[in-house]
Scaffold this motif. Structure first.
Motif, PDB file in Angstrom:
ATOM      1  N   ALA A 101       0.789  -1.293   0.047  1.00  8.96           N
ATOM      2  CA  ALA A 101      -0.044  -0.023   0.003  1.00  8.96           C
ATOM      3  C   ALA A 101       1.127   1.253  -0.153  1.00  8.96           C
ATOM      4  O   ALA A 101       1.203   1.665   1.145  1.00  8.96           O
ATOM      5  CB  ALA A 101      -1.029  -0.014   1.228  1.00  8.96           C
ATOM      6  N   PRO A 102       1.492   1.690  -1.235  1.00 11.57           N
ATOM      7  CA  PRO A 102       2.179   2.932  -1.038  1.00 11.57           C
ATOM      8  C   PRO A 102       1.753   4.171  -0.601  1.00 11.57           C
ATOM      9  O   PRO A 102       2.322   4.955  -0.019  1.00 11.57           O
ATOM     10  CB  PRO A 102       2.590   2.893  -2.628  1.00 11.57           C
ATOM     11  CG  PRO A 102       1.630   2.327  -3.516  1.00 11.57           C
ATOM     12  CD  PRO A 102       1.070   1.375  -2.501  1.00 11.57           C
ATOM     13  N   GLU A 103       0.414   4.336  -0.592  1.00 13.22           N
ATOM     14  CA  GLU A 103      -0.294   5.438  -0.142  1.00 13.22           C
ATOM     15  C   GLU A 103       0.184   5.561   1.393  1.00 13.22           C
ATOM     16  O   GLU A 103       0.066   6.621   2.024  1.00 13.22           O
ATOM     17  CB  GLU A 103      -1.782   5.792  -0.380  1.00 13.22           C
ATOM     18  CG  GLU A 103      -1.944   5.906  -2.000  1.00 13.22           C
ATOM     19  CD  GLU A 103      -2.301   4.285  -2.475  1.00 13.22           C
ATOM     20  OE1 GLU A 103      -1.889   3.332  -2.028  1.00 13.22           O
ATOM     21  OE2 GLU A 103      -3.252   4.379  -3.361  1.00 13.22           O
ATOM     22  N   LEU A 104       0.032   4.210   1.918  1.00 13.44           N
ATOM     23  CA  LEU A 104       0.061   4.101   3.584  1.00 13.44           C
ATOM     24  C   LEU A 104       1.548   3.954   3.971  1.00 13.44           C
ATOM     25  O   LEU A 104       2.069   3.910   5.039  1.00 13.44           O
ATOM     26  CB  LEU A 104      -0.543   3.106   3.795  1.00 13.44           C
ATOM     27  CG  LEU A 104      -1.970   3.055   3.650  1.00 13.44           C
ATOM     28  CD1 LEU A 104      -2.873   1.923   4.219  1.00 13.44           C
ATOM     29  CD2 LEU A 104      -2.826   4.431   4.245  1.00 13.44           C
ATOM     30  N   GLY A 105       2.394   3.675   2.942  1.00 14.69           N
ATOM     31  CA  GLY A 105       3.944   3.310   3.181  1.00 14.69           C
ATOM     32  C   GLY A 105       4.116   2.210   3.924  1.00 14.69           C
ATOM     33  O   GLY A 105       4.966   2.140   4.695  1.00 14.69           O
ATOM     34  N   VAL A 106       3.185   1.116   3.618  1.00  8.81           N
ATOM     35  CA  VAL A 106       3.388  -0.178   4.160  1.00  8.81           C
ATOM     36  C   VAL A 106       3.294  -1.311   3.217  1.00  8.81           C
ATOM     37  O   VAL A 106       2.980  -1.156   2.090  1.00  8.81           O
ATOM     38  CB  VAL A 106       2.407  -0.133   5.181  1.00  8.81           C
ATOM     39  CG1 VAL A 106       2.464   0.744   6.196  1.00  8.81           C
ATOM     40  CG2 VAL A 106       1.042  -0.578   4.790  1.00  8.81           C
ATOM     41  N   VAL A 107       3.842  -2.423   3.648  1.00 13.22           N
ATOM     42  CA  VAL A 107       3.767  -3.607   2.981  1.00 13.22           C
ATOM     43  C   VAL A 107       3.355  -4.696   3.863  1.00 13.22           C
ATOM     44  O   VAL A 107       3.929  -4.639   5.156  1.00 13.22           O
ATOM     45  CB  VAL A 107       4.879  -4.031   2.087  1.00 13.22           C
ATOM     46  CG1 VAL A 107       6.335  -4.121   2.864  1.00 13.22           C
ATOM     47  CG2 VAL A 107       4.608  -5.429   1.089  1.00 13.22           C
ATOM     48  N   PHE A 108       2.253  -5.409   3.646  1.00 12.28           N
ATOM     49  CA  PHE A 108       2.104  -6.659   4.527  1.00 12.28           C
ATOM     50  C   PHE A 108       2.644  -7.824   4.119  1.00 12.28           C
ATOM     51  O   PHE A 108       2.431  -8.205   2.932  1.00 12.28           O
ATOM     52  CB  PHE A 108       0.636  -6.857   4.524  1.00 12.28           C
ATOM     53  CG  PHE A 108      -0.158  -5.541   5.197  1.00 12.28           C
ATOM     54  CD1 PHE A 108      -0.347  -5.409   6.556  1.00 12.28           C
ATOM     55  CD2 PHE A 108      -0.832  -4.472   4.343  1.00 12.28           C
ATOM     56  CE1 PHE A 108      -0.887  -4.326   6.951  1.00 12.28           C
ATOM     57  CE2 PHE A 108      -1.153  -3.574   4.999  1.00 12.28           C
ATOM     58  CZ  PHE A 108      -1.485  -3.130   6.134  1.00 12.28           C
ATOM     59  N   SER A 109       3.638  -8.335   5.018  1.00 14.72           N
ATOM     60  CA  SER A 109       4.669  -9.047   4.321  1.00 14.72           C
ATOM     61  C   SER A 109       4.390 -10.881   4.660  1.00 14.72           C
ATOM     62  O   SER A 109       4.917 -11.454   4.167  1.00 14.72           O
ATOM     63  CB  SER A 109       6.139  -9.024   4.705  1.00 14.72           C
ATOM     64  OG  SER A 109       5.989  -9.029   6.137  1.00 14.72           O
ATOM     65  N   GLY A 110       3.201 -10.930   5.312  1.00 17.60           N
ATOM     66  CA  GLY A 110       2.824 -12.353   5.993  1.00 17.60           C
ATOM     67  C   GLY A 110       4.267 -12.834   6.585  1.00 17.60           C
ATOM     68  O   GLY A 110       4.689 -12.387   7.302  1.00 17.60           O
ATOM     69  N   ASP A 111       4.446 -14.144   5.946  1.00 20.26           N
ATOM     70  CA  ASP A 111       5.663 -14.880   6.522  1.00 20.26           C
ATOM     71  C   ASP A 111       6.631 -14.725   5.462  1.00 20.26           C
ATOM     72  O   ASP A 111       7.727 -15.767   5.525  1.00 20.26           O
ATOM     73  CB  ASP A 111       5.358 -16.426   6.894  1.00 20.26           C
ATOM     74  CG  ASP A 111       4.338 -16.422   8.300  1.00 20.26           C
ATOM     75  OD1 ASP A 111       3.960 -15.356   8.867  1.00 20.26           O
ATOM     76  OD2 ASP A 111       4.146 -17.532   8.633  1.00 20.26           O
ATOM     77  N   THR A 112       6.696 -13.893   4.715  1.00 20.38           N
ATOM     78  CA  THR A 112       7.644 -13.714   3.634  1.00 20.38           C
ATOM     79  C   THR A 112       9.108 -12.847   4.213  1.00 20.38           C
ATOM     80  O   THR A 112      10.207 -13.642   4.131  1.00 20.38           O
ATOM     81  CB  THR A 112       7.251 -13.190   2.370  1.00 20.38           C
ATOM     82  OG1 THR A 112       6.420 -13.938   1.668  1.00 20.38           O
ATOM     83  CG2 THR A 112       8.495 -12.910   1.405  1.00 20.38           C
ATOM     84  N   LEU A 113       8.977 -11.895   4.940  1.00 26.62           N
ATOM     85  CA  LEU A 113       9.970 -11.106   5.517  1.00 26.62           C
ATOM     86  C   LEU A 113       9.551 -10.861   6.836  1.00 26.62           C
ATOM     87  O   LEU A 113       8.457 -10.260   7.099  1.00 26.62           O
ATOM     88  CB  LEU A 113      10.204  -9.933   4.635  1.00 26.62           C
ATOM     89  CG  LEU A 113      11.448  -9.002   5.219  1.00 26.62           C
ATOM     90  CD1 LEU A 113      12.842  -9.721   5.041  1.00 26.62           C
ATOM     91  CD2 LEU A 113      11.462  -7.856   4.268  1.00 26.62           C
ATOM     92  N   PHE A 114      10.561 -10.959   7.614  1.00 27.63           N
ATOM     93  CA  PHE A 114      10.373 -10.524   9.247  1.00 27.63           C
ATOM     94  C   PHE A 114      11.458  -9.535   9.625  1.00 27.63           C
ATOM     95  O   PHE A 114      12.186  -9.581   8.903  1.00 27.63           O
ATOM     96  CB  PHE A 114      10.303 -11.954  10.139  1.00 27.63           C
ATOM     97  CG  PHE A 114       9.324 -12.749   9.925  1.00 27.63           C
ATOM     98  CD1 PHE A 114       8.261 -12.424  10.515  1.00 27.63           C
ATOM     99  CD2 PHE A 114       9.685 -13.971   9.301  1.00 27.63           C
ATOM    100  CE1 PHE A 114       7.070 -13.447  10.349  1.00 27.63           C
ATOM    101  CE2 PHE A 114       8.262 -14.894   9.138  1.00 27.63           C
ATOM    102  CZ  PHE A 114       7.160 -14.608   9.626  1.00 27.63           C
ATOM    103  N   GLN A 115      11.335  -9.044  10.559  1.00 25.79           N
ATOM    104  CA  GLN A 115      12.291  -8.165  11.356  1.00 25.79           C
ATOM    105  C   GLN A 115      13.558  -9.352  11.828  1.00 25.79           C
ATOM    106  O   GLN A 115      13.259 -10.216  12.672  1.00 25.79           O
ATOM    107  CB  GLN A 115      12.056  -7.780  12.928  1.00 25.79           C
ATOM    108  CG  GLN A 115      12.907  -6.905  13.330  1.00 25.79           C
ATOM    109  CD  GLN A 115      12.376  -6.263  14.713  1.00 25.79           C
ATOM    110  OE1 GLN A 115      12.535  -7.095  15.636  1.00 25.79           O
ATOM    111  NE2 GLN A 115      12.201  -4.961  14.931  1.00 25.79           N
ATOM    112  N   GLY A 116      14.523  -9.260  10.940  1.00 26.24           N
ATOM    113  CA  GLY A 116      15.534 -10.231  11.057  1.00 26.24           C
ATOM    114  C   GLY A 116      15.933 -11.143   9.932  1.00 26.24           C
ATOM    115  O   GLY A 116      16.920 -11.917   9.885  1.00 26.24           O
TER     116      GLY A 116
END
Length: 207
Positions: free
Chosen positions: A135-150
């Motif tokens: 969602a570029p307008e919100l500046g976010v991406v919902f990554s599910g379990d593809t990418l985490f912190q780390g």
């Protein structure tokens, strides 16, 4: 005004004969009138409280591991909203909901809510039909379990592949603006800028 709410739910994840206790992030995107639910996990009542009296336009599954979809059908029955999933995860979906269907997601699809578009990025690796929602307008991406912190999501179980998830993250996520907030399927959020410098470390670890 479009906002992102998080509901943390607890339950189990089962695959390949094992079961693990997990906490999942359920993301609710919308305004005061309408919303989209990302990953209806574990606790229907908690999700309903997060929704409130808003109209649910869609229930989007980032992938079909049971901990991410185990309340999708119940929530769909409660709200009359469609469940959306990438069909490459149909084998996993059928293990939880045999003989049932969903609305198929594809690369580039747009899920519209409250004047904001969530664009589907097909990011296989953790699961064949894994998707992220940008969602570029919100500046976010919902990554599910593809990418985490780390780092990347786990690839040690059936239907997963480490080189594939690295390719997905490299080609679809690390190209997003550095300030993009990554809202993950479990745990704390991060940013593209915080994760991108560590790509080679992930590859070297090979986990």
């Amino acid at each position: 005004m479009t906002r992102v709410d998080r509901v943390v739910t607890s339950g189990t994840f089962s695959l390949d004969g094992g079961t693990w206790d997990v906490e999942n992030n359920v993301w609710i995107v919308g305004d005061d009138e309408q919303c989209v639910v990302v990953d209806a996990a574990h606790d229907l009542e908690a999700i309903k409280r997060g929704i409130g009296d808003r109209r649910v336009l869609a229930i989007v599954c980032t992938h079909a591991h049971d901990d991410h979809i185990n309340q999708a059908a119940a929530l769909a029955s409660h709200t009359a909203a469609p469940v959306k999933l990438h069909p490459a995860d149909d084998q996993l979906w059928q293990r939880v909901y045999p003989g049932t269907t969903y609305q198929p997601l594809a690369e580039g699809d747009r899920v519209e809510v409250a004047g904001t578009a969530l664009t589907v990025l097909h990011t296989p690796g953790h699961a064949p039909g894994a998707v992220c929602l940008h969602a570029p307008e919100l500046g976010v991406v919902f990554s599910g379990d593809t990418l985490f912190q780390g780092g990347p999501g786990a690839t040690g179980r059936s239907f997963s592949d480490f080189p594939t998830i690295i390719g997905s993250i490299t080609d679809k996520l690390l190209v997003l603006p550095e300030e993009t907030v990554v809202h993950t399927g479990h745990g704390d959020s991060t940013t593209i800028g915080a994760e991108a410098p560590h790509r080679q470390e992930w590859i070297d670890r090979g986990h």
